[in-house]
Design a protein around this motif. Structure first.
Motif, PDB file in Angstrom:
ATOM      1  N   UNK A  79       1.171  -1.012  -0.125  1.00  0.00           N
ATOM      2  CA  UNK A  79      -0.207  -0.270   0.048  1.00  0.00           C
ATOM      3  C   UNK A  79       1.112   1.441  -0.057  1.00  0.00           C
ATOM      4  N   UNK A  80       2.254   1.244   0.857  1.00  0.00           N
ATOM      5  CA  UNK A  80       2.995   2.512   1.071  1.00  0.00           C
ATOM      6  C   UNK A  80       3.794   2.829  -0.701  1.00  0.00           C
ATOM      7  N   UNK A  81       3.981   1.636  -1.690  1.00  0.00           N
ATOM      8  CA  UNK A  81       4.641   1.804  -2.262  1.00  0.00           C
ATOM      9  C   UNK A  81       4.143   2.304  -3.889  1.00  0.00           C
ATOM     10  N   UNK A  82       1.973   1.909  -3.483  1.00  0.00           N
ATOM     11  CA  UNK A  82       1.172   2.605  -4.162  1.00  0.00           C
ATOM     12  C   UNK A  82       1.114   4.011  -4.237  1.00  0.00           C
ATOM     13  N   UNK A  83       0.537   4.458  -3.057  1.00  0.00           N
ATOM     14  CA  UNK A  83       0.673   5.525  -2.569  1.00  0.00           C
ATOM     15  C   UNK A  83       1.744   6.439  -2.638  1.00  0.00           C
ATOM     16  N   UNK A  84       3.481   5.528  -2.419  1.00  0.00           N
ATOM     17  CA  UNK A  84       4.652   7.050  -3.292  1.00  0.00           C
ATOM     18  C   UNK A  84       4.052   6.843  -4.987  1.00  0.00           C
ATOM     19  N   UNK A  85       3.721   5.637  -5.496  1.00  0.00           N
ATOM     20  CA  UNK A  85       3.723   5.870  -7.059  1.00  0.00           C
ATOM     21  C   UNK A  85       2.881   6.976  -7.236  1.00  0.00           C
ATOM     22  N   UNK A  86       1.461   6.799  -6.556  1.00  0.00           N
ATOM     23  CA  UNK A  86       1.154   7.376  -6.713  1.00  0.00           C
ATOM     24  C   UNK A  86       1.035   9.222  -6.438  1.00  0.00           C
ATOM     25  N   UNK A  87       1.832   9.662  -4.858  1.00  0.00           N
ATOM     26  CA  UNK A  87       2.510  11.410  -5.070  1.00  0.00           C
ATOM     27  C   UNK A  87       3.414  11.636  -6.011  1.00  0.00           C
ATOM     28  N   UNK A  88       4.673  10.356  -6.607  1.00  0.00           N
ATOM     29  CA  UNK A  88       5.010  11.116  -7.799  1.00  0.00           C
ATOM     30  C   UNK A  88       4.420  12.509  -8.708  1.00  0.00           C
ATOM     31  N   UNK A  89       3.244  11.566  -9.094  1.00  0.00           N
ATOM     32  CA  UNK A  89       2.625  12.713 -10.030  1.00  0.00           C
ATOM     33  C   UNK A  89       1.763  13.718  -9.020  1.00  0.00           C
ATOM     34  N   UNK A  90       1.745  13.957  -7.463  1.00  0.00           N
ATOM     35  CA  UNK A  90       1.408  15.077  -7.053  1.00  0.00           C
ATOM     36  C   UNK A  90       2.782  16.125  -6.835  1.00  0.00           C
ATOM     37  N   UNK A  91       3.818  16.016  -6.613  1.00  0.00           N
ATOM     38  CA  UNK A  91       4.654  16.201  -6.622  1.00  0.00           C
ATOM     39  C   UNK A  91       4.823  17.915  -7.443  1.00  0.00           C
ATOM     40  N   UNK A  92       5.242  17.950  -8.803  1.00  0.00           N
ATOM     41  CA  UNK A  92       5.038  19.109  -9.732  1.00  0.00           C
ATOM     42  C   UNK A  92       4.185  19.815  -8.895  1.00  0.00           C
ATOM     43  N   UNK A  93       2.694  19.210  -8.654  1.00  0.00           N
ATOM     44  CA  UNK A  93       2.113  20.679  -8.731  1.00  0.00           C
ATOM     45  C   UNK A  93       2.017  21.411  -7.250  1.00  0.00           C
ATOM     46  N   UNK A  94       3.139  20.993  -6.005  1.00  0.00           N
ATOM     47  CA  UNK A  94       2.954  21.156  -4.488  1.00  0.00           C
ATOM     48  C   UNK A  94       4.196  21.473  -4.781  1.00  0.00           C
ATOM     49  N   UNK A  95       5.525  21.673  -5.589  1.00  0.00           N
ATOM     50  CA  UNK A  95       6.429  22.954  -5.791  1.00  0.00           C
ATOM     51  C   UNK A  95       5.950  23.883  -6.689  1.00  0.00           C
ATOM     52  N   UNK A  96       7.085  25.194  -6.158  1.00  0.00           N
ATOM     53  CA  UNK A  96       6.088  26.039  -7.309  1.00  0.00           C
ATOM     54  C   UNK A  96       7.550  26.299  -7.402  1.00  0.00           C
ATOM     55  N   UNK A  97       7.829  27.381  -8.498  1.00  0.00           N
ATOM     56  CA  UNK A  97       8.773  27.332  -9.468  1.00  0.00           C
ATOM     57  C   UNK A  97      10.277  28.638  -9.137  1.00  0.00           C
ATOM     58  N   UNK A  98       9.171  28.744  -7.914  1.00  0.00           N
ATOM     59  CA  UNK A  98      10.059  30.247  -7.238  1.00  0.00           C
ATOM     60  C   UNK A  98      11.102  29.649  -6.884  1.00  0.00           C
ATOM     61  N   UNK A  99      12.467  30.860  -6.356  1.00  0.00           N
ATOM     62  CA  UNK A  99      13.658  30.301  -5.970  1.00  0.00           C
ATOM     63  C   UNK A  99      13.549  29.798  -5.014  1.00  0.00           C
TER      64      UNK A  99
END
Ligand code: B1M
Length: 222
Positions: A79-99
């Motif tokens: 389940x943790x592995x599946x959660x991490x696979x999904x989180x990979x796609x979320x990451x760009x949305x939570x990272x701003x392009x700001x320095x």
């Protein structure tokens, strides 16, 4: 609830990582958390909805079933592995392009504890809030925290613990850090913690969730 979120939650709950994954046998050939998260985002569902309505509740169900001896460690791992696979796609949305200029945030799961999903979410969102992240990983002892703080003077530290047994290690780590680096701000979080515990161990702030951590950190913005 949106049927795509229901399916994504089920994929995580049952540990279906991606379509090629043979596990669990009853979902053979079905899309896994990887594809379902990617598609849901491509189709315009909100990243926060994926997290709060599908992924986090799925992990809660996993924890519940584990408590009831209906599943065991290998299923929790899948389940943790599946959660991490999904989180990979979320990451760009939570990272701003700001320095990343607001400061350095050192984060780790405390010694004895191998849970890293919550810690990774906090790191992801604090990074999105404009901080540089040093992620020390899991099972991190006081020496590693102290050494990293020496190398990054002025950094704020975040400690995560998911076990009632390892949250006590947190107290030891806070004490040791404060002895050598008394001005270091330490925030703590993790499911078994609360505000009283935070005060008791001498940490500066208890954040119940990543949003709480991001909000608290705003006051330190350079
Ligand atoms: Co473990 N595990 N686990 N586990 N596991 C729990 C925590 C447990 C509650 C399950 C249960 O019994 N219901 C239970 C702890 C009981 C207790 O201490 N009271 C437990 C146990 C017993 C164990 C083992 C001892 C099992 C065994 O071996 N017999 C073992 C311990 C290993 C170790 O660490 N030494 C173990 C192992 C594992 C796996 C490795 C299989 C796997 C972890 C994989 C991984 O992380 N890479 C696992 C999992 C997946 C879980 C559950 C099911 C899910 C945890 C999770 O990722 N949740 C969990 C049950 C549950 O939580 N319901 C359970 C989703 C995540 C988003 O939430 O981590 O709470 P969470 O993070 C939240 C907040 O807490 C907060 O923000 C996050 C987002 O909202 N937060 C912070 C977290 N850190 C923060 C830091 C902050 C601020 C907020 O600032 C710095």
């Amino acid at each position: 609830m949106d049927s795509r979120l229901i399916k994504l939650g089920e994929a995580v709950e049952f540990g279906k990582v991606d379509q090629n994954s043979p596990y669990p046998p009853q979902l053979k050939g079905e899309l896994g958390a990887d594809e379902l998260a990617r598609l849901a985002l491509e189709e315009g569902l909100k990243p926060t909805d994926l997290l709060t309505e599908a992924l986090v509740p799925a992990m809660d169900r996993v924890g519940q079933k584990f408590s009831e001896n209906k599943i065991f460690v290998p299923q929790m791992l899948m389940a943790a592995k599946a959660m991490k696979a999904a989180m990979v796609h979320l990451k760009p949305f939570f990272q701003s392009g700001d320095v990343k200029t607001k400061g350095t945030f050192i984060i780790g799961t405390v010694k004895g504890d191998l849970h890293d999903i919550g810690k990774n979410l906090v790191a992801m969102m604090v990074e999105g809030g404009g901080w540089s992240i040093i992620d020390l990983g899991v099972d991190v002892n006081e020496e590693t925290f102290k050494k990293t703080i020496s190398e990054h003077q002025g950094a704020v530290v975040g400690l995560s613990a998911l076990l009632t047994t390892t949250m006590t290690n947190m107290g030891e780590i806070v004490r040791e850090i404060k002895q050598v680096h008394p001005d270091t701000t330490i925030l703590v979080g993790g499911a078994p913690l609360n505000e009283d515990f935070c005060k008791k161990i001498g940490a500066d702030f208890y954040a119940p969730n990543p949003r709480g951590a991001v909000e608290y950190l705003k006051q330190f913005a350079a």
